[in-house]
Design a protein around this motif. Structure first.
Motif, PDB file in Angstrom:
ATOM      1  N   THR A  60      -6.692  -2.038  -5.829  1.00  8.74           N
ATOM      2  CA  THR A  60      -5.520  -1.171  -5.921  1.00  8.74           C
ATOM      3  C   THR A  60      -4.570  -1.466  -4.769  1.00  8.74           C
ATOM      4  N   GLY A  61      -3.316  -1.754  -5.106  1.00 10.21           N
ATOM      5  CA  GLY A  61      -2.358  -2.116  -4.073  1.00 10.21           C
ATOM      6  C   GLY A  61      -0.933  -2.026  -4.571  1.00 10.21           C
ATOM      7  N   ASP A  62      -0.045  -2.601  -3.811  1.00 10.96           N
ATOM      8  CA  ASP A  62       1.399  -2.480  -4.016  1.00 10.96           C
ATOM      9  C   ASP A  62       1.925  -3.681  -4.798  1.00 10.96           C
ATOM     10  N   ASN A  63       2.604  -3.399  -5.897  1.00 10.78           N
ATOM     11  CA  ASN A  63       3.336  -4.432  -6.644  1.00 10.78           C
ATOM     12  C   ASN A  63       4.718  -3.881  -7.015  1.00 10.78           C
ATOM     13  N   VAL A 108     -10.566  -5.243 -12.103  1.00 14.21           N
ATOM     14  CA  VAL A 108      -9.498  -4.463 -12.727  1.00 14.21           C
ATOM     15  C   VAL A 108      -8.417  -4.229 -11.674  1.00 14.21           C
ATOM     16  N   SER A 109      -7.167  -4.411 -12.086  1.00 10.39           N
ATOM     17  CA  SER A 109      -6.051  -4.307 -11.141  1.00 10.39           C
ATOM     18  C   SER A 109      -5.262  -3.019 -11.356  1.00 10.39           C
ATOM     19  N   ASP A 110      -5.012  -2.313 -10.261  1.00  9.95           N
ATOM     20  CA  ASP A 110      -4.101  -1.171 -10.247  1.00  9.95           C
ATOM     21  C   ASP A 110      -2.875  -1.591  -9.449  1.00  9.95           C
ATOM     22  N   TYR A 111      -1.748  -1.749 -10.146  1.00 10.07           N
ATOM     23  CA  TYR A 111      -0.536  -2.276  -9.517  1.00 10.07           C
ATOM     24  C   TYR A 111       0.334  -1.194  -8.879  1.00 10.07           C
ATOM     25  N   ALA A 112      -0.089   0.055  -8.934  1.00  8.40           N
ATOM     26  CA  ALA A 112       0.722   1.144  -8.382  1.00  8.40           C
ATOM     27  C   ALA A 112      -0.052   1.958  -7.351  1.00  8.40           C
ATOM     28  N   GLY A 113      -0.935   1.300  -6.630  1.00  7.48           N
ATOM     29  CA  GLY A 113      -1.663   1.988  -5.556  1.00  7.48           C
ATOM     30  C   GLY A 113      -0.858   1.895  -4.258  1.00  7.48           C
ATOM     31  N   PHE A 114       0.215   2.664  -4.194  1.00  5.26           N
ATOM     32  CA  PHE A 114       1.162   2.538  -3.085  1.00  5.26           C
ATOM     33  C   PHE A 114       0.638   3.138  -1.786  1.00  5.26           C
ATOM     34  N   ASP A 115      -0.271   4.086  -1.881  1.00  3.83           N
ATOM     35  CA  ASP A 115      -0.930   4.606  -0.681  1.00  3.83           C
ATOM     36  C   ASP A 115      -2.295   5.132  -1.102  1.00  3.83           C
ATOM     37  N   THR A 116      -3.047   5.645  -0.138  1.00  2.00           N
ATOM     38  CA  THR A 116      -4.430   6.045  -0.413  1.00  2.00           C
ATOM     39  C   THR A 116      -4.497   7.151  -1.459  1.00  2.00           C
ATOM     40  N   TRP A 117      -3.630   8.160  -1.340  1.00  2.00           N
ATOM     41  CA  TRP A 117      -3.655   9.252  -2.301  1.00  2.00           C
ATOM     42  C   TRP A 117      -3.319   8.750  -3.703  1.00  2.00           C
ATOM     43  N   ASP A 118      -2.302   7.943  -3.839  1.00  2.00           N
ATOM     44  CA  ASP A 118      -1.942   7.409  -5.151  1.00  2.00           C
ATOM     45  C   ASP A 118      -3.105   6.617  -5.747  1.00  2.00           C
ATOM     46  N   SER A 119      -3.763   5.809  -4.937  1.00  2.00           N
ATOM     47  CA  SER A 119      -4.888   5.009  -5.437  1.00  2.00           C
ATOM     48  C   SER A 119      -6.027   5.897  -5.936  1.00  2.00           C
ATOM     49  N   CYS A 120      -6.323   6.967  -5.187  1.00  2.00           N
ATOM     50  CA  CYS A 120      -7.415   7.865  -5.588  1.00  2.00           C
ATOM     51  C   CYS A 120      -7.076   8.610  -6.878  1.00  2.00           C
ATOM     52  N   VAL A 172      -4.343  19.625  -0.381  1.00  2.00           N
ATOM     53  CA  VAL A 172      -4.047  21.026  -0.724  1.00  2.00           C
ATOM     54  C   VAL A 172      -3.009  21.112  -1.840  1.00  2.00           C
ATOM     55  N   LEU A 173      -1.928  20.352  -1.723  1.00  2.00           N
ATOM     56  CA  LEU A 173      -0.808  20.468  -2.660  1.00  2.00           C
ATOM     57  C   LEU A 173      -1.001  19.657  -3.932  1.00  2.00           C
ATOM     58  N   GLN A 174      -1.873  18.648  -3.902  1.00  2.00           N
ATOM     59  CA  GLN A 174      -2.164  17.813  -5.070  1.00  2.00           C
ATOM     60  C   GLN A 174      -0.899  17.240  -5.719  1.00  2.00           C
ATOM     61  N   PRO A 175      -0.064  16.534  -4.995  1.00  2.00           N
ATOM     62  CA  PRO A 175       1.149  15.982  -5.599  1.00  2.00           C
ATOM     63  C   PRO A 175       0.821  14.853  -6.572  1.00  2.00           C
ATOM     64  N   ASN A 176       1.701  14.631  -7.528  1.00  2.00           N
ATOM     65  CA  ASN A 176       1.541  13.494  -8.414  1.00  2.00           C
ATOM     66  C   ASN A 176       1.830  12.211  -7.647  1.00  2.00           C
ATOM     67  N   PRO A 177       1.169  11.115  -7.994  1.00  2.00           N
ATOM     68  CA  PRO A 177       1.484   9.850  -7.342  1.00  2.00           C
ATOM     69  C   PRO A 177       2.894   9.387  -7.678  1.00  2.00           C
ATOM     70  N   MET A 178       3.373   8.403  -6.939  1.00  2.00           N
ATOM     71  CA  MET A 178       4.723   7.896  -7.169  1.00  2.00           C
ATOM     72  C   MET A 178       4.899   7.424  -8.610  1.00  2.00           C
ATOM     73  N   PHE A 179       3.873   6.807  -9.148  1.00  2.00           N
ATOM     74  CA  PHE A 179       3.909   6.376 -10.541  1.00  2.00           C
ATOM     75  C   PHE A 179       2.559   6.685 -11.157  1.00  2.00           C
ATOM     76  N   LEU A 180       2.539   7.452 -12.244  1.00  2.00           N
ATOM     77  CA  LEU A 180       1.293   7.807 -12.909  1.00  2.00           C
ATOM     78  C   LEU A 180       1.114   6.948 -14.160  1.00  2.00           C
TER      79      LEU A 180
END
Length: 260
Positions: free
Chosen positions: A125-128, A154-166, A233-241
């Motif tokens: 998971t990383g940044d593309n 398996v590639s996750d192209y939208a893991g822009f930070d740790t929270w988004d990746s999780c 605590v806030l559980q925001p949506n990732p930058m791209f879901l």
């Protein structure tokens, strides 16, 4: 006869008399004149100041304390981590299109987990976000070069930070349990955030020499812990879901593995 000027009078007086003349020159405070404000650090004010500093330190360290409390019991050495179907490797930058040394060490650990039968699939998971910058593809290439089959990656192209990746590991790829692979200074935040996102995980902290990058990473984690606590605590949506993907399930099925 005119009076002599004050300067001449002072010059003609002895030193002690000059001091008395200077005191006489000061005008007394007139009735109703505002007194010049003076700040006095009383014992009570000192006590309040100390308490404020202590409270500020406690609030600043609370997120890091939370991360340690949540994650410390779930950190394992490479040889001791429980077997899981999926290993998640977080991106850590590229140099000229190839993984940085820190990212390479994460990928080496993931390849070792796969070779030992500890995991069946590796989710990179990383940044593309830019066409010329593709962390997941570089990570895939590196793993294939070290013996991990391409169809087990398996590639996750939208893991822009740790929270988004999780969050994406859980909501997009359907990962419920995983081994997280990253450096030791980052692994607790990864375990804490993936736990908050619904992924039960163990963390493998890759050891690194105490170089400038390591110290920078450790200091950065102190500040990143506040953001992590807010995300948990806030559980925001990732930058791209985006829509759900079946890559992990298909890779497990191809390898004869089930969810574990």
């Amino acid at each position: 006869m005119p009076l002599p000027r004050l300067s001449r009078l002072r010059a003609s007086l002895p030193r002690a008399s000059r001091l008395r003349a200077l005191r006489l020159k000061r005008q007394p405070r007139q009735p109703g004149e505002a007194r010049r404000p003076r700040f006095r650090l009383t014992q009570r004010r000192r006590r309040h100041l100390v308490q404020a500093v202590m409270l500020g330190c406690a609030l600043a360290l609370a997120p890091a304390t939370w991360m340690h409390a949540v994650a410390d019991s779930r950190i394992r050495a490479l040889a001791e981590v429980p077997a899981r179907d999926v290993a998640v490797v977080f991106g850590a930058g590229l140099w000229s299109g190839r993984p940085t040394p820190y990212l390479a060490h994460r990928l080496d650990a993931a390849a070792e987990l796969y070779g030992a039968g500890k995991v069946k699939v590796v989710l990179v998971t990383g940044d593309n976000s830019r066409e010329e910058y593709d962390e997941p593809s570089a990570m895939r290439t590196y793993l294939v070069e070290r013996g991990v089959p391409d169809d087990r990656i398996v590639s996750d192209y939208a893991g822009f930070d740790t929270w988004d990746s999780c969050v994406r590991a859980k909501k997009i790829f359907g990962v419920d349990r995983a081994v997280l692979v990253t450096q030791g200074f980052h692994v607790r935040r990864a375990v804490a955030l993936c736990g908050a996102a619904g992924v039960e995980s163990y963390g493998v902290g890759v050891a690194e020499p105490r170089d400038a990058t390591w110290y920078y990473g450790g200091i950065r984690e102190v500040f990143a812990s506040g953001k992590a606590a807010a995300e948990a605590v806030l559980q925001p949506n990732p930058m791209f879901l985006g829509p759900a993907e079946t890559g992990v399930a298909e890779a497990l099925a191809a390898g004869g593995g089930g969810a574990r």
